[in-house]
Design an enzyme around this catalytic site. Sequence first.
Site, PDB file in Angstrom:
ATOM      1  CG  ASN A   1      44.443  39.014  25.298  1.00  0.00           C
ATOM      2  OD1 ASN A   1      43.658  38.527  26.104  1.00  0.00           O
ATOM      3  ND2 ASN A   1      44.654  40.306  25.204  1.00  0.00           N
ATOM      4  N   GLY A   2      42.108  36.579  24.319  1.00  0.00           N
ATOM      5  CA  GLY A   2      40.720  36.824  23.949  1.00  0.00           C
ATOM      6  C   GLY A   2      39.908  35.571  24.103  1.00  0.00           C
TER       7      GLY A   2
ATOM      8  CG  ASP B   1      36.691  47.903  44.540  1.00  0.00           C
ATOM      9  OD1 ASP B   1      37.749  48.066  43.890  1.00  0.00           O
ATOM     10  OD2 ASP B   1      36.403  46.838  45.100  1.00  0.00           O
ATOM     11  CG  ASP B   2      38.393  47.848  40.238  1.00  0.00           C
ATOM     12  OD1 ASP B   2      37.686  46.911  39.821  1.00  0.00           O
ATOM     13  OD2 ASP B   2      39.312  47.687  41.066  1.00  0.00           O
TER      14      ASP B   2
ATOM     15  N   GLY C   1      47.765  38.137  33.613  1.00  0.00           N
ATOM     16  CA  GLY C   1      47.534  36.708  33.792  1.00  0.00           C
ATOM     17  C   GLY C   1      48.628  36.075  34.612  1.00  0.00           C
TER      18      GLY C   1
ATOM     19  CE1 TYR D   1      40.756  44.324  39.056  1.00  0.00           C
ATOM     20  CE2 TYR D   1      41.160  42.963  37.121  1.00  0.00           C
ATOM     21  CZ  TYR D   1      41.292  43.180  38.474  1.00  0.00           C
ATOM     22  OH  TYR D   1      41.952  42.283  39.246  1.00  0.00           O
TER      23      TYR D   1
ATOM     24  CB  CYS E   1      46.059  36.099  27.927  1.00  0.00           C
ATOM     25  SG  CYS E   1      45.008  34.693  28.351  1.00  0.00           S
TER      26      CYS E   1
END
Length: 523
Positions: free
Chosen positions: A105-106, A374-375, A31, A262, A2
């Site tokens: 966040n987490g 790609d990542d 998010g 990412y 988040c």
Amino acid sequence: MCGILGLCLADKNANAAPELFEGSLFLQHRGQDAAGITTSGPKGRFYQCKGNGMARDVFTPERLSGLVGNFGIAHLRYPTAGSSAGSEAQPFYVNSPYGISLSHNGNLVNTLQLRKYLDEEVHRHINTDSDSELLLNIFACELDKTNKARANNEDIFTALKGVMERCRGAYACSGLLAGYGLFAFRDPNGIRPLLFGERENEQGSIDYMVASESVVLKAHNFKKFRDILPGEAVIVQKSGVVEFKQLVPIKDYTPDIFEYVYFARPDSVLDGNSVYHTRLEMGSKLAENIKNVFTGKDISKEIDVVIPVPDTSRNSALECAVKLNLPFREGFVKNTYVGRTFIMPDQKKRVSSVRRKLNAMESEFKDRNVLLVDDSIVRGTTSKEIIQMAREAGAKKVYFASAAPAIRYNHIYGIDLADTKALVAYNRTDEEVAQILGADKVIYQKLEDLIACVNARTKENKITNFEVGVFTGNYVTGVEDGYIQELEKVRAQNQKLKELNGNSDHNAKAESDIGIYNLGDYK
Ligand SMILES: *[C@@H]1O[C@H](CO)[C@@H](O)[C@H](O)[C@H]1NC(C)=O
């Protein structure tokens, strides 16, 4: 995963909400599931607006005008196993003690134990599957132990220390204490990022901001900023007095490496590392790895062109092409007006949305051997479709390279990728993955190379290691027995709920889902 924000303006008559909204636009990539803002002023009343959807849908001008007060917090929610059902948008609120609002966040990993403790010992009602609600209630219960009519900084720090001792997992948080001010803290491993910054106003007074990524601080002219350290907390009192405190010793400074792979914006600097430079380095190391895979062969005869899978991988792919001395071409054009498929929790939609989002240009593929970069590769459904598109556009050989190592395990700290068994690399060799994806070869970054990529750029080198559990299955905080099973159960439940409700459209407009918001008549 988040995004969180906190802001305290020196001017008591100013409103923090417009800038919290602006700031949340800089964190939208973290998010897109739900958004929320809580504000407060010297008198202590909370004003709150939250709902499902993107920030621009939730925070309409009319609603923003109802959010008064010179300090506040914001939250942008990424769907995690526990929080995606219903509209449990953050910040969360508890009225006792004092009135607390919190953005988290987490993800916590000892939730079973915390739930039991809150129920049986301190008798607090928990209404959701969200670990953020647990975290907030643990904090409330620790703060309640002061048993005072009014708390002070010391009490808040003591309570936060209690939180750090009880809660295991990843947490970067910003919170409000009614009538008191703003606080923020970061878990003892620093798994999720959090920064603190200052901005001097013309009159010499100072505003303060906390944010998940440095890009917000830069954009809002908070020129002086630094990372909040693992196990550290900060309080900004409404009077503007700031106090930092290291609450528990830093055991290991192990940020989640997935931020660099990412998640974070390339223009952010996290824990002293430029995300952009880290991604260039990943491309460079990946090129070395590709050379090894084609040992003894002339790369320019094997591969005609390097093509990125937009958008995150572009930085790595370009550097990879340079190091391989191959042409770099944009073969896929993105329709920017379609949301990210990665955010879509629904598997069926994920498949078809790749084509809604990307279009392959035949001129770049026809009769060529292409190296797609790609990542990362998660479930493999997107990669498979992309490889198919490349072939339909006329590619001869399709090699697929991932700037991250093979993802073989659950992500348990807030980036809800998939159940272990749904990961394409789970219990599979690279050759087996290539076969499933329909690629001529799949080439992954080596984990030691990825770690070196981030470390290479660390200026102060405070970081001791990284959280790399998605690649190894070993998590820095360990996990409670039964946790992963519980996580997968909740994830399956939410998936079912979503299917029942037909509620898989991540662009759902906010209107019908607004929980609480205040019209502008309290000012
Ligand atoms: C791993 O794959 C093999 C077959 O390739 C299978 O026999 C085995 O049961 C799998 N193991 C797990 C834990 O899924």
